[in-house]
Design a protein around this motif. Sequence first.
Motif, PDB file in Angstrom:
ATOM      1  N   UNK A   3       1.793   0.268  -9.526  1.00  0.00           N
ATOM      2  CA  UNK A   3       1.758   0.871 -10.831  1.00  0.00           C
ATOM      3  C   UNK A   3       0.316   0.838 -11.317  1.00  0.00           C
ATOM      4  N   UNK A   4      -0.551   1.509 -10.556  1.00  0.00           N
ATOM      5  CA  UNK A   4      -1.962   1.575 -10.909  1.00  0.00           C
ATOM      6  C   UNK A   4      -2.134   2.725 -11.883  1.00  0.00           C
ATOM      7  N   UNK A   5      -2.474   2.393 -13.110  1.00  0.00           N
ATOM      8  CA  UNK A   5      -2.510   3.409 -14.142  1.00  0.00           C
ATOM      9  C   UNK A   5      -3.935   3.895 -14.323  1.00  0.00           C
ATOM     10  N   UNK A 837       0.609  -7.359 -13.493  1.00  0.00           N
ATOM     11  CA  UNK A 837       1.553  -6.472 -12.816  1.00  0.00           C
ATOM     12  C   UNK A 837       0.986  -5.067 -12.677  1.00  0.00           C
ATOM     13  N   UNK A 838       0.307  -4.590 -13.723  1.00  0.00           N
ATOM     14  CA  UNK A 838      -0.289  -3.255 -13.648  1.00  0.00           C
ATOM     15  C   UNK A 838      -1.413  -3.211 -12.623  1.00  0.00           C
ATOM     16  N   UNK A 839      -2.112  -4.328 -12.450  1.00  0.00           N
ATOM     17  CA  UNK A 839      -3.234  -4.371 -11.515  1.00  0.00           C
ATOM     18  C   UNK A 839      -2.777  -4.492 -10.066  1.00  0.00           C
ATOM     19  N   UNK A 957     -14.059  -4.469 -24.688  1.00  0.00           N
ATOM     20  CA  UNK A 957     -13.120  -4.501 -23.565  1.00  0.00           C
ATOM     21  C   UNK A 957     -11.669  -4.332 -24.020  1.00  0.00           C
ATOM     22  N   UNK A 958     -11.456  -3.362 -24.888  1.00  0.00           N
ATOM     23  CA  UNK A 958     -10.114  -3.115 -25.389  1.00  0.00           C
ATOM     24  C   UNK A 958      -9.192  -2.535 -24.326  1.00  0.00           C
ATOM     25  N   UNK A 959      -7.959  -3.017 -24.313  1.00  0.00           N
ATOM     26  CA  UNK A 959      -6.956  -2.529 -23.373  1.00  0.00           C
ATOM     27  C   UNK A 959      -5.633  -2.314 -24.090  1.00  0.00           C
ATOM     28  N   UNK A 960      -4.933  -1.263 -23.674  1.00  0.00           N
ATOM     29  CA  UNK A 960      -3.557  -1.034 -24.086  1.00  0.00           C
ATOM     30  C   UNK A 960      -2.661  -1.436 -22.923  1.00  0.00           C
ATOM     31  N   UNK A 961      -1.884  -2.484 -23.119  1.00  0.00           N
ATOM     32  CA  UNK A 961      -0.950  -2.978 -22.106  1.00  0.00           C
ATOM     33  C   UNK A 961       0.453  -2.615 -22.542  1.00  0.00           C
ATOM     34  N   UNK A 962       1.198  -1.999 -21.639  1.00  0.00           N
ATOM     35  CA  UNK A 962       2.555  -1.554 -21.964  1.00  0.00           C
ATOM     36  C   UNK A 962       3.512  -2.088 -20.916  1.00  0.00           C
ATOM     37  N   UNK A 963       4.575  -2.736 -21.374  1.00  0.00           N
ATOM     38  CA  UNK A 963       5.683  -3.103 -20.484  1.00  0.00           C
ATOM     39  C   UNK A 963       6.885  -2.254 -20.841  1.00  0.00           C
ATOM     40  N   UNK A 964       7.679  -1.971 -19.822  1.00  0.00           N
ATOM     41  CA  UNK A 964       8.880  -1.173 -20.035  1.00  0.00           C
ATOM     42  C   UNK A 964      10.038  -1.829 -19.300  1.00  0.00           C
ATOM     43  N   UNK A 965      11.146  -2.023 -20.028  1.00  0.00           N
ATOM     44  CA  UNK A 965      12.369  -2.579 -19.449  1.00  0.00           C
ATOM     45  C   UNK A 965      13.500  -1.575 -19.633  1.00  0.00           C
ATOM     46  N   UNK A 966      14.148  -1.220 -18.549  1.00  0.00           N
ATOM     47  CA  UNK A 966      15.303  -0.333 -18.650  1.00  0.00           C
ATOM     48  C   UNK A 966      16.530  -1.143 -19.036  1.00  0.00           C
ATOM     49  N   UNK A 967      17.591  -0.463 -19.349  1.00  0.00           N
ATOM     50  CA  UNK A 967      18.844  -1.147 -19.675  1.00  0.00           C
ATOM     51  C   UNK A 967      19.445  -1.828 -18.456  1.00  0.00           C
ATOM     52  N   UNK A 968      18.916  -1.532 -17.254  1.00  0.00           N
ATOM     53  CA  UNK A 968      19.366  -2.185 -16.023  1.00  0.00           C
ATOM     54  C   UNK A 968      18.460  -3.354 -15.634  1.00  0.00           C
ATOM     55  N   UNK A 969      17.572  -3.753 -16.556  1.00  0.00           N
ATOM     56  CA  UNK A 969      16.667  -4.878 -16.333  1.00  0.00           C
ATOM     57  C   UNK A 969      15.557  -4.550 -15.331  1.00  0.00           C
ATOM     58  N   UNK A 970      15.305  -3.269 -15.106  1.00  0.00           N
ATOM     59  CA  UNK A 970      14.177  -2.865 -14.271  1.00  0.00           C
ATOM     60  C   UNK A 970      12.914  -2.887 -15.131  1.00  0.00           C
ATOM     61  N   UNK A 972       8.419  -2.145 -15.569  1.00  0.00           N
ATOM     62  CA  UNK A 972       7.263  -1.325 -15.259  1.00  0.00           C
ATOM     63  C   UNK A 972       6.104  -1.835 -16.120  1.00  0.00           C
ATOM     64  N   UNK A 973       4.865  -1.693 -15.634  1.00  0.00           N
ATOM     65  CA  UNK A 973       3.709  -2.186 -16.381  1.00  0.00           C
ATOM     66  C   UNK A 973       2.565  -1.185 -16.306  1.00  0.00           C
ATOM     67  N   UNK A 974       1.826  -1.057 -17.409  1.00  0.00           N
ATOM     68  CA  UNK A 974       0.683  -0.155 -17.507  1.00  0.00           C
ATOM     69  C   UNK A 974      -0.493  -0.890 -18.142  1.00  0.00           C
ATOM     70  N   UNK A 975      -1.686  -0.551 -17.709  1.00  0.00           N
ATOM     71  CA  UNK A 975      -2.909  -1.095 -18.296  1.00  0.00           C
ATOM     72  C   UNK A 975      -3.882   0.063 -18.477  1.00  0.00           C
ATOM     73  N   UNK A 976      -4.194   0.394 -19.732  1.00  0.00           N
ATOM     74  CA  UNK A 976      -5.060   1.523 -20.043  1.00  0.00           C
ATOM     75  C   UNK A 976      -6.259   1.021 -20.820  1.00  0.00           C
ATOM     76  N   UNK A 977      -7.441   1.368 -20.349  1.00  0.00           N
ATOM     77  CA  UNK A 977      -8.682   0.972 -20.994  1.00  0.00           C
ATOM     78  C   UNK A 977      -8.886   1.809 -22.249  1.00  0.00           C
TER      79      UNK A 977
END
Length: 980
Positions: A3-5, A837-839, A957-970, A972-977
């Motif tokens: 998940x390289x953003x 996780x995003x890295x 060095x600001x970053x936007x970090x986003x985690x995502x959880x589905x209703x199935x407990x899956x 995902x992770x993102x890291x945006x500068x």
Amino acid sequence: MKRIVGLLVLGLLAVLPVPAQAQGEQTKQYVADAKTKIDVMGEWAHPDDDTSFIGPCGVWHQLYGVKCGVIMVTRGEGGGNAAGTELGPALGLRRENEDRVAHYRSGTIDIFNLDRIDFFYNQSAPLTQYFWDEQETLRRVTRVIRETQPEVYIGFTPTLAAGHGNHQQAGRLIWEGVLAAADPNMFPEQLKGPHALSTWQVKKVFSGGSTAGTGGTTTAANCTTGFTPSGLDPVAGVWTGYNSPYTWPAGNSQGQPAGTPKIWQQVADEGRAAYPTQSRVMYKGVSAPGCPRFGMTESFVPFQPNSSPAAGRDDAILFGATKPDPGGLPLGTLEYLTFSRFYNVAGEPFQATLHLRGKLAKGNVQLTVPAGWTTDGPKPVKEGSSADVTFTVTPAATAPVDQNAKISALYTTKRATGYTDNVVRIVSAAEGRFQRWGNWQEYDQWLQTTAPQADRLGRSQAIQSMGIGQTIDVPVVVHNWSSKQQTGAVSLDLPANFSVDANNKPYDVAPGADVTVTFKLTNTDTTLPAQQNVALPIRTSYAGGVGTETLTLTLVPTTVIPQASPVVDGKAAPGEYPGPTLDLGRIWQGASGCTGVDDCGVSSTGEGSTAKVSWSDDALYFFIHIRDDYQSYAVTPAECVGHWQADSVEILLDPRGTASQSLKDTANTFKLGIFPFTQSGGPCWERDADNHQGYSSGALDTGNAPGVQVASTAQWVGSNQTTVPHAYAGGGYDLEVKIPLADLPAAVDPNHLGLNITPYDNDDTSAPGTTTLRHIDMSTRLGWSALGSVQSDPYRWGIATLPGYTPPAGRPTTPAPPDVSNPNLNGALSPQTIAQSARNGVPISGRVPTEDLKIVSAGVTGSGVQLVTSSKGTGTARAFLTSGELAAIPVWTTSCTSDPAPDYGFTPCAITDGATPPWSPDMSGHLVQQATQAVTPGVQHWTIPLTAAQRRQLQDRGHLLVSYETTKNEVQAFDINVGR
């Protein structure tokens, strides 16, 4: 898988995540890339368990390019907090950072938190399995192994010697995870689909191995040269005297020349102390080089025996795994020994098989066995990709019993050799063992059914307890390991003050069968002896010899609790407590903390800490007198947990006297920790490490101990400054306590109530050079039944009877499921976990990955951050805006002005250095803003509002970090500068 953003800032084009394997490509072999690959993986239960890893990983990383990682099962949320007010998930966030800080300089930046709950100190792996959801935890461990593909695995022993049940289970997860990761039948869903992984074989395992031995050095490189193990486990070491890249700042308190390098042991010791929430203090010493060593317990690749000079090298642990073995076999060659059975009898043959996999040249294999043993061979190996060469091995008729024996194999070709070894155990033809129960029985079953290869570490010890003056059964199970019928007798060697119903008892047992003989053992003591543990040898005779096992028998105190009618007023009026006086002045931990004869429960006149107990109606009443010369830190209401961090008394009750037998230990008990005074004046109390822990008094009361009453004579001196006298008026304090029996997790058995009372004594806990008492564990621990770790072992509590008491009809005799109150931190709420996780692409917490969410655009505007997302399904997205260096946020303050990164504030320049910077609510200023968004299918627009000051903060060095959880407990992770 990754998940390289791509960076998307103020209109830049987004590069969206691309799965490593598209649908239909799942048959391809998964290979971890450089961002994901781990060479040496450690696994532990709690932050700070893993600090032995710091120095070695620093050396391996610097000299050999090795990348270390850590699987951390919990974040330590269940413990106290000696540095702040965070508890539960908030404490987990802080402790995760402490662990990352400790390891960061060694190059270990990947710490895979599994988000399992850290509940309380216990000594039960089965209880840990109950709380951790055993299969789900193993599933996550397996995914992390398959995804990161480590070559070497290091961590706790799985045996009961690990102590803490969380430690035991973390050790088991090493053995189970190595097996599962290589087995296509384990968690097969991980091996197919768009995120398909492949099975993976860890090459070397260091879990529970012995490092004892002689020789070697700590003063020079290749420090294991000349080392001879005293056991049979191969040992690898690494010298920590090498210079690190980190230098001494000007003005350092240690007086080291500015700009000179710190050795890796210095870096390791500084990291080992980087856990202020766990009562650690800043390391201010100067370290001498060391030679940390690791005992290998399993290897699937050739390696160098300790008799070889190459085994002394500091990179020997890597041979056959990340570096070619000096014997010359190609890297990737597998070579290991297995046996037809582990337990063997002198004179009876068994089979040994050498397994070879890889690019094999023509050659032969020769086994080396102990003196007096025989085997066939050498045997040939054909050119090819695999070979399994089986030998018949016969132990000597005089082979010593109850010992492991080493068998080694040498594969020799024209140009190379490959060495490996393994062990078997010689046992008595007829082996008599005390019949295991509780955790000891469960551990032996784990060995038999789940991880028989861990048998080399040894089976469980023989443990039992009994009340003084009582009679118990001592069952001995005789197993016939031989191929012949065995007859003989079992006898007990009795210590003083014991008698038995028969001196010896016969047995007759067929090959492979068991038979049980049972003795009636009676103790004749009338008072508790000074030594509560006694040794009871069990002897089993058979044709040709006698086998011996020693039962460790713990004597516990007993008492009768009479009926009376106490009033809870802090005084023991005549007739309120007519029963025996219980002696609480025995120390079971922390004896060195006592400051004089009038401290720690004892006195020069013999009037030490004591208790009396009565029952009335449906309640127990306690009158407890504590001898203490120094009043400790006074807690606030929010600190009325973690009773061991201040003066306190804990009352421990096992209602049925069977908590240890049921594999729940203290989770089936009631434990009330009482603080005799607080900053509010009066006492407070809480339940800890029991069936329903949590606050039990005042505004924070969780309702887990209704009807408890406490009266205390202790009066707070009014200050936590040591400049104020801290002597207790009268040399101590009295507590009177009422505990309704309805508060206990089950109906009391009036013939067997488990009971203990354990005072905790904290004195001057101020840090050197300061005058402020701290809420920190520096306690001396006393008790009625005083044995190490007795707080976690109900079978070692005293035994009480309640003549005339009958529990109310309908009260359950089986405790309800335990409630630990504080939940663990969800990794999707940790900015540091999300960024990792995003890295590196490994899913948060080792959970199932998803690619459902796409970030279409993200940018900073005048009002905040504008996000446009697209999703295939529903779930929850959490956004965290951070600034500065997030990967390792300093845990100490320092006055060193030339102590910037990469030293990260570990060095003091004044005696007052080493305070802890504020952490909450913004991670020491690094968390700028956060938001949560419910995600639905399709495109969504959402805004994270920012002030002008917050926008300026993001420029660092600001970053936007986003985690995502589905209703199935899956996940995902993102890291945006989003910094400029």
